[in-house]
Write a protein that holds these residues in place. Structure first.
Motif, PDB file in Angstrom:
ATOM      1  N   LEU A  45       0.864  -1.186   0.000  1.00  0.00           N
ATOM      2  CA  LEU A  45       0.000   0.000   0.000  1.00  0.00           C
ATOM      3  C   LEU A  45       0.900   1.235   0.000  1.00  0.00           C
ATOM      4  CD1 LEU A  45      -3.057   0.850   0.359  1.00  0.00           C
ATOM      5  CD2 LEU A  45      -2.591   0.954   2.812  1.00  0.00           C
ATOM      6  N   ILE A  46       0.613   2.164  -0.903  1.00  0.00           N
ATOM      7  CA  ILE A  46       1.351   3.437  -0.937  1.00  0.00           C
ATOM      8  C   ILE A  46       0.314   4.548  -0.934  1.00  0.00           C
ATOM      9  CG2 ILE A  46       3.026   4.869  -2.180  1.00  0.00           C
ATOM     10  CD1 ILE A  46       4.000   2.464  -3.683  1.00  0.00           C
ATOM     11  N   GLY A  47       0.523   5.590  -0.156  1.00  0.00           N
ATOM     12  CA  GLY A  47      -0.432   6.689  -0.235  1.00  0.00           C
ATOM     13  C   GLY A  47      -0.304   7.717   0.854  1.00  0.00           C
ATOM     14  N   SER A  48      -1.335   8.507   0.933  1.00  0.00           N
ATOM     15  CA  SER A  48      -1.475   9.553   1.951  1.00  0.00           C
ATOM     16  C   SER A  48      -2.885  10.121   1.794  1.00  0.00           C
ATOM     17  CB  SER A  48      -0.398  10.626   1.802  1.00  0.00           C
ATOM     18  OG  SER A  48      -0.345  11.449   2.956  1.00  0.00           O
ATOM     19  N   HIS A  49      -3.140  11.270   2.394  1.00  0.00           N
ATOM     20  CA  HIS A  49      -4.505  11.830   2.372  1.00  0.00           C
ATOM     21  C   HIS A  49      -4.625  12.976   1.369  1.00  0.00           C
ATOM     22  CE1 HIS A  49      -3.299  15.450   4.693  1.00  0.00           C
ATOM     23  NE2 HIS A  49      -2.355  14.633   5.105  1.00  0.00           N
ATOM     24  N   LEU A  92       0.984  15.260  -1.961  1.00  0.00           N
ATOM     25  CA  LEU A  92       2.266  14.895  -2.560  1.00  0.00           C
ATOM     26  C   LEU A  92       2.509  13.390  -2.500  1.00  0.00           C
ATOM     27  CD1 LEU A  92       5.059  15.706  -3.776  1.00  0.00           C
ATOM     28  CD2 LEU A  92       5.886  15.928  -1.421  1.00  0.00           C
ATOM     29  N   GLY A  93       2.135  12.764  -1.365  1.00  0.00           N
ATOM     30  CA  GLY A  93       2.361  11.324  -1.214  1.00  0.00           C
ATOM     31  C   GLY A  93       1.537  10.500  -2.186  1.00  0.00           C
ATOM     32  N   VAL A  94       0.346  10.991  -2.514  1.00  0.00           N
ATOM     33  CA  VAL A  94      -0.525  10.283  -3.463  1.00  0.00           C
ATOM     34  C   VAL A  94       0.031  10.438  -4.886  1.00  0.00           C
ATOM     35  CG1 VAL A  94      -2.859  10.124  -4.394  1.00  0.00           C
ATOM     36  CG2 VAL A  94      -2.510  10.631  -1.948  1.00  0.00           C
ATOM     37  N   LEU A 115       3.754   2.323   2.550  1.00  0.00           N
ATOM     38  CA  LEU A 115       4.760   3.379   2.385  1.00  0.00           C
ATOM     39  C   LEU A 115       4.044   4.716   2.279  1.00  0.00           C
ATOM     40  CD1 LEU A 115       7.631   4.481   1.751  1.00  0.00           C
ATOM     41  CD2 LEU A 115       7.130   4.036  -0.678  1.00  0.00           C
ATOM     42  N   GLU A 116       4.384   5.647   3.146  1.00  0.00           N
ATOM     43  CA  GLU A 116       3.832   7.002   3.052  1.00  0.00           C
ATOM     44  C   GLU A 116       4.972   7.972   2.828  1.00  0.00           C
ATOM     45  OE1 GLU A 116       0.958   8.041   6.069  1.00  0.00           O
ATOM     46  OE2 GLU A 116       0.695  10.075   5.258  1.00  0.00           O
ATOM     47  N   MET A 117       4.869   8.730   1.723  1.00  0.00           N
ATOM     48  CA  MET A 117       5.851   9.772   1.437  1.00  0.00           C
ATOM     49  C   MET A 117       5.164  11.095   1.750  1.00  0.00           C
ATOM     50  SD  MET A 117       7.590   8.182  -2.026  1.00  0.00           S
ATOM     51  CE  MET A 117       6.150   7.353  -2.734  1.00  0.00           C
ATOM     52  N   HIS A 118       5.808  11.934   2.550  1.00  0.00           N
ATOM     53  CA  HIS A 118       5.118  13.115   3.095  1.00  0.00           C
ATOM     54  C   HIS A 118       6.134  14.223   3.317  1.00  0.00           C
ATOM     55  CE1 HIS A 118       2.281  15.396   5.570  1.00  0.00           C
ATOM     56  NE2 HIS A 118       1.339  14.516   5.245  1.00  0.00           N
ATOM     57  N   ILE A 119       5.691  15.457   3.185  1.00  0.00           N
ATOM     58  CA  ILE A 119       6.596  16.549   3.561  1.00  0.00           C
ATOM     59  C   ILE A 119       6.829  16.487   5.071  1.00  0.00           C
ATOM     60  CG2 ILE A 119       6.066  18.089   1.632  1.00  0.00           C
ATOM     61  CD1 ILE A 119       4.146  19.599   3.563  1.00  0.00           C
ATOM     62  N   GLU A 120       8.013  16.922   5.490  1.00  0.00           N
ATOM     63  CA  GLU A 120       8.365  16.811   6.910  1.00  0.00           C
ATOM     64  C   GLU A 120       7.482  17.679   7.794  1.00  0.00           C
ATOM     65  OE1 GLU A 120      12.301  18.223   7.926  1.00  0.00           O
ATOM     66  OE2 GLU A 120      11.746  18.251  10.031  1.00  0.00           O
TER      67      GLU A 120
END
Lengths: 400, 400
Positions: free
Chosen positions: A73-77, A91-93, A176-181
């Protein structure tokens, strides 16, 4: 796709807002339809079948080599706070879609699902993580019955939005969630990327110091029971104690003096306390120390202190193996994979209940977030894209 | 009259109020007519001719042995703050009448004028001391033109009340004000009476600390510019510095944090400062020290500090000779005449411009004032009555 392409996509999505003047996109608002339409239009050419689940999450499904294999699963809101920036969540999506697109249809030993969570910020219903709670199966009746300012329930908002079926339950090998700090650490170290070790636990409390309101002119110093002087000693100590505890942050963000006149000694002070640490034991010990310090200061000065606990949330550790793979992936792309704890909450906290989680942070210029000035560097996005692709490679090697 | 009689009279006057529920009596309000009627009815049997002057002060004139001899002024104010006690101001007027009454018509080498000042608290027009300014001749056009919340000017309020002529200018040998302490010093020393050496000077300022509002979770301690943490250090230092300066009081009574959320580091803090001392040099040196400390704290933390001066009022010394006579009078009545500075302003500050002044403080139970619980002990009032009579005796011996 380049880093600049990803940023362009985020900027395009930022125009989908409830407000003409700023970026505001709450759970199931009309702008969310445009958002989903656009994301579908990007997911499908990348080889994904897109569907909206029963919690309003948009899920892009990219099958693996086997029908019954595991899933990543990869993503964010994709919801925002009011008057938000363009990158928090979104950005993560967009990065997730780009990572899948870079596969050019190549099948991996695991499927990939890119999720755009419907809700994380807690703006419309005062409760965060509606999207990820839906995915993990903890969107319960009480939460579905909760109403917004207009009296519309979560369940009604979902019906009005027109959501799909409950999605098929998948076995996730990881998230995996990629997100701004959303903070200044990576910028202060001059690093594009960071690997998150844990999402910190958090204690919130309201602390009241009760002394005696008195005339500022006629009450000598030695006959005072000044609640603000006592609170000031304590607030200074909160800062000192947090500085002396590696990895801890402690904040007194709001202070209210009563009666609050310049010529009257404060009889009562209400102060908020927010303490966070990646280790629950360290956090609890620090909070206990701050509490006994407040009591000691109060006793010494003939004051009362009242400690009203507001929240005690445990830390969520990122998965050690997945995080190690993510760090290796970043390093393979020439990045230093700085380990840091996340001081803010993220969907990964919720998903951790059903899957190992890993998070990649991208440097936040100026540490700014939840603000129109929120930004991200194209070079850093490029680095994250490369690290994401390398992470798939690391996983592939383990799952062959 | 006994102390209890004086208290009964204050209680009778307390029923003359603008409000049915509490004691509130502002400048030229209708209740002030009842007040004047009652005071006249007490002044006249004591041998005084009562007249209202052009500033709404009621003045009871008790002639001396010579027509052109000097005058002793005795009095205080009869207005109140909203929801007041029964003794602030009023007690000094009732005691003045009682002291004259105790002469039983005997003439002294000086005349006595008992004054009930029309205004001291500054409630109706936002400016205090209208009564005593009228007496000393500083009730100027600007002040007369000042309007209340309903747009009525001071001059109009005086016309509506129906005041008298400007009073004859008298040569005052001194002014005696008997007043409740409104603080805890005499009670803490277990003393009924105190002799005031000076009315303290006062500095007021608003101090702003400007840092950077930031996320309480994602901003590590060493990257913060926390305005509340800085302000707390300074507030603790304000207290320490005042404690180390004999006779000084310093108060931060109001603190405002901005944005003021529990999970956001305060970007700005506004704090009030109130510093008082009987010696202007000491006060100014203390204020300068607090100001440079604020600047040092700010610089060290990368913050800005803004210092907005609001008031700098010089101390007013009581007359040394008159104060010595008053102390001797109190001691002759078996009292310890404790010397103390007044931390609050009084009509004596204004009268000091035209006459030597002396003030006698009566113990305030619980240090309470400007509150319905304001009280005074009958025995202490009895002691003040005796000291007042003895003070006339001391003056008589000097003026024979």
């Amino acid at each position: 796709m380049t880093g600049a392409d990803v940023i362009d996509r985020c900027q395009a999505l930022a125009r989908m807002s409830e407000s003409a003047d700023c970026i505001t996109r709450t759970f199931c608002c009309p702008a969310m339809h445009d958002m989903h339409r656009t994301l579908r239009a990007w997911m499908e050419p990348a080889g994904m079948r897109a569907e909206t689940d029963s919690a309003g999450n948009l899920r892009g499904v990219y099958p693996g080599q086997q029908v019954d294999g595991p899933w990543l699963l990869i993503g964010s809101h994709v919801d925002t706070v009011p008057d938000a920036g363009a990158y928090d969540g979104v950005l993560g999506v967009v990065l997730g879609i780009a990572v899948v697109q870079a596969l050019h249809g190549r099948r991996l030993p695991f499927g990939i699902e890119v999720v755009a969570f419907s809700e994380e910020e807690g703006v419309r219903f005062g409760v965060p993580f509606i999207g990820s709670r839906g995915l993990v199966g903890t969107l319960d009746e009480a939460l579905l019955a909760r109403t917004d300012a207009k009296g519309i329930s979560v369940a009604q908002a979902l019906r009005d939005f027109g959501v799909g079926e409950a999605a098929a339950r998948r076995e996730y090998l990881g998230y995996l969630e990629m997100h701004i700090e959303q903070g200044p650490v990576l910028e202060s170290l001059d690093l594009p990327l960071g690997v998150v070790t844990a999402i910190v636990g958090q204690t919130r409390a309201e602390v009241r110091f009760r002394g005696a309101a008195n005339h500022a002119g006629t009450t000598p110093m030695h006959l005072r029971r000044d609640a603000m002087a006592a609170a000031a000693r304590w607030i200074a100590l909160v800062e000192r104690a947090a500085r002396a505890t590696p990895g801890a942050v402690a904040t007194v963000g709001s202070v209210h003096t009563s009666p609050g006149a310049g010529n009257v000694i404060a009889g009562e002070v209400r102060a908020t306390l927010d303490v966070r640490h990646a280790d629950d034991g360290v956090r609890e010990a620090l909070v206990a120390r701050l509490r006994s310090a407040a009591e000691m200061i109060a006793v010494r000065r003939g004051l009362q202190v009242e400690w009203n606990a507001r929240l005690s949330q445990a830390a969520v550790a990122c998965d050690a193996i997945l995080t190690e793979l993510l760090a290796r992936a970043a390093e393979a792309c020439g990045q230093r994979a700085h380990r840091l704890a996340s001081g803010a909450g993220h969907d990964a906290m919720i998903v951790a209940a059903i899957a190992p989680v890993a998070m990649l942070f991208l440097r936040s210029p100026g540490g700014i977030s939840h603000h129109p000035d929120e930004a991200v560097n194209a070079g850093d996005v490029e680095a994250a894209l490369a690290a994401g692709a390398a992470f798939l490679g690391e996983l592939e090697r383990r799952y062959v």
